[in-house]
Design an enzyme around this catalytic site. Structure first.
Site, short mmCIF file in Angstrom:
data_model
loop_
_atom_site.label_atom_id
_atom_site.label_comp_id
_atom_site.label_asym_id
_atom_site.label_seq_id
_atom_site.Cartn_x
_atom_site.Cartn_y
_atom_site.Cartn_z
N TYR A 254 0.81 -1.22 0.00
CA TYR A 254 0.00 0.00 0.00
C TYR A 254 0.85 1.27 0.00
O TYR A 254 0.31 2.37 -0.12
CB TYR A 254 -0.95 0.02 1.19
CG TYR A 254 -1.94 -1.12 1.19
CD1 TYR A 254 -2.93 -1.20 0.21
CD2 TYR A 254 -1.88 -2.12 2.14
CE1 TYR A 254 -3.84 -2.25 0.20
CE2 TYR A 254 -2.78 -3.18 2.14
CZ TYR A 254 -3.75 -3.24 1.16
OH TYR A 254 -4.65 -4.27 1.14
N HIS B 197 -4.71 6.17 -0.77
CA HIS B 197 -5.28 5.96 0.56
C HIS B 197 -4.22 6.09 1.65
O HIS B 197 -4.56 6.30 2.80
CB HIS B 197 -5.93 4.58 0.60
CG HIS B 197 -7.22 4.52 1.34
ND1 HIS B 197 -8.09 5.58 1.49
CD2 HIS B 197 -7.83 3.47 1.97
CE1 HIS B 197 -9.15 5.20 2.17
NE2 HIS B 197 -9.02 3.93 2.48
N TYR C 214 -5.03 -1.16 9.88
CA TYR C 214 -5.72 -0.99 8.61
C TYR C 214 -6.68 0.19 8.76
O TYR C 214 -7.17 0.51 9.84
CB TYR C 214 -6.42 -2.24 8.09
CG TYR C 214 -5.43 -3.28 7.62
CD1 TYR C 214 -4.94 -3.24 6.33
CD2 TYR C 214 -4.95 -4.24 8.51
CE1 TYR C 214 -3.99 -4.16 5.91
CE2 TYR C 214 -4.00 -5.15 8.09
CZ TYR C 214 -3.52 -5.11 6.79
OH TYR C 214 -2.59 -6.00 6.39
N ASN D 57 -14.10 5.82 5.81
CA ASN D 57 -14.27 4.81 6.85
C ASN D 57 -13.26 4.91 7.99
O ASN D 57 -13.57 4.59 9.13
CB ASN D 57 -14.23 3.40 6.24
CG ASN D 57 -15.47 3.12 5.42
OD1 ASN D 57 -16.56 3.63 5.72
ND2 ASN D 57 -15.34 2.33 4.38
#
Length: 186
Positions: free
Chosen positions: A14, A19, A64, A113
Site C-alpha cells: 500500500y 489511501h 488498517y 471509513n
C-alpha cells in the site's frame, strides 16, 4: 503535547497509494523535524519529538484504515490529551483535487471509513484534521481500486508539494492555532 496521526494501511503493497497519503505525510513530517519513527505501541508505529518547541507524538496506525479508531483511542487515552485541541488527523480526500489541502477543526466522516471509525471510538466529531486531495475517481472505476492505486507521474510534483504543505500546516497548528493554518492553506 500533540498527537499527529496519518491514516493508511500497514502493508508494503500500500506504500505510495492514494489511501496512504496520511502515512506519507507523517514520513515527511518526521523527516522535516528529525523524528525517528521507531516505537511500536498503541497498535501504531510512532515517533516522539518536537515541532516548533511543542512535544509531539507522530503515529501511523497499523490496524488498517477501517479500524484506525482503535489505535487513536489508545493513543489519546495513554497520553491523556484532549482530542478536540491536541489531536491532528491527516488523511486522503477524493472530493478534493490532487494536492489540495482542507484543514478543519471538526466535521463528519464524509464517507471516509477511517474517520468514521475514529469518530466512533472517540465519541466526537470535534478534532482537527488535514485532508489531502487525491482526486475524484474516474467514471466507471471501483472506489477501492482507485484509492488503493498510485498517483500518475504528472500528479507526483503536486502531491510532494501537498505533503510539504501538510507538514508546514502541522507546524503552524502546534505553534499557533488552527485558524492560521486554515487561512493559509484552505
Amino acid at each position: 503535547m500533540f498527537i499527529i496521526v496519518g491514516l493508511g494501511n500497514p502493508e508494503r503493497k500500500y506504500d505510495g497509494t492514494r489511501h496512504n497519503i496520511g502515512f506519507s505525510a507523517i514520513t515527511v513530517i518526521a523527516d522535516k523535524y528529525n523524528i525517528s519513527m521507531d516505537i511500536k505501541k498503541h497498535k501504531a508505529v510512532c515517533g516522539k519529538g518536537y515541532i516548533e518547541g511543542q512535544k509531539v507524538i507522530l503515529a501511523m496506525p497499523q490496524t488498517y484504515m477501517n479500524l484506525s479508531g482503535e489505535s487513536v483511542r489508545e493513543l489519546v487515552d495513554y497520553y491523556k490529551i484532549d482530542p478536540e485541541r491536541e489531536l491532528i488527523v491527516i488523511y486522503d480526500d477524493i472530493n478534493l483535487a490532487p494536492g489540495r489541502l482542507r484543514i478543519r477543526e471538526k466535521g463528519s466522516a464524509g464517507g471516509h471509513n477511517g474517520i468514521k471509525n475514529i469518530i466512533s471510538h472517540l465519541g466526537t466529531q470535534v478534532f482537527p484534521r488535514i485532508r489531502i486531495g487525491v482526486g475524484e475517481k474516474p467514471k466507471g472505476w471501483d472506489l477501492a481500486d482507485y484509492v488503493l492505486g498510485r498517483f500518475a507521474k504528472d500528479e507526483e510534483p503536486v502531491i510532494r508539494e501537498a505533503l510539504d504543505n501538510a507538514a508546514e500546516a502541522c507546524g503552524i497548528i502546534v505553534d499557533d492555532e488552527i485558524r492560521t493554518a486554515m487561512n493559509k492553506f484552505n
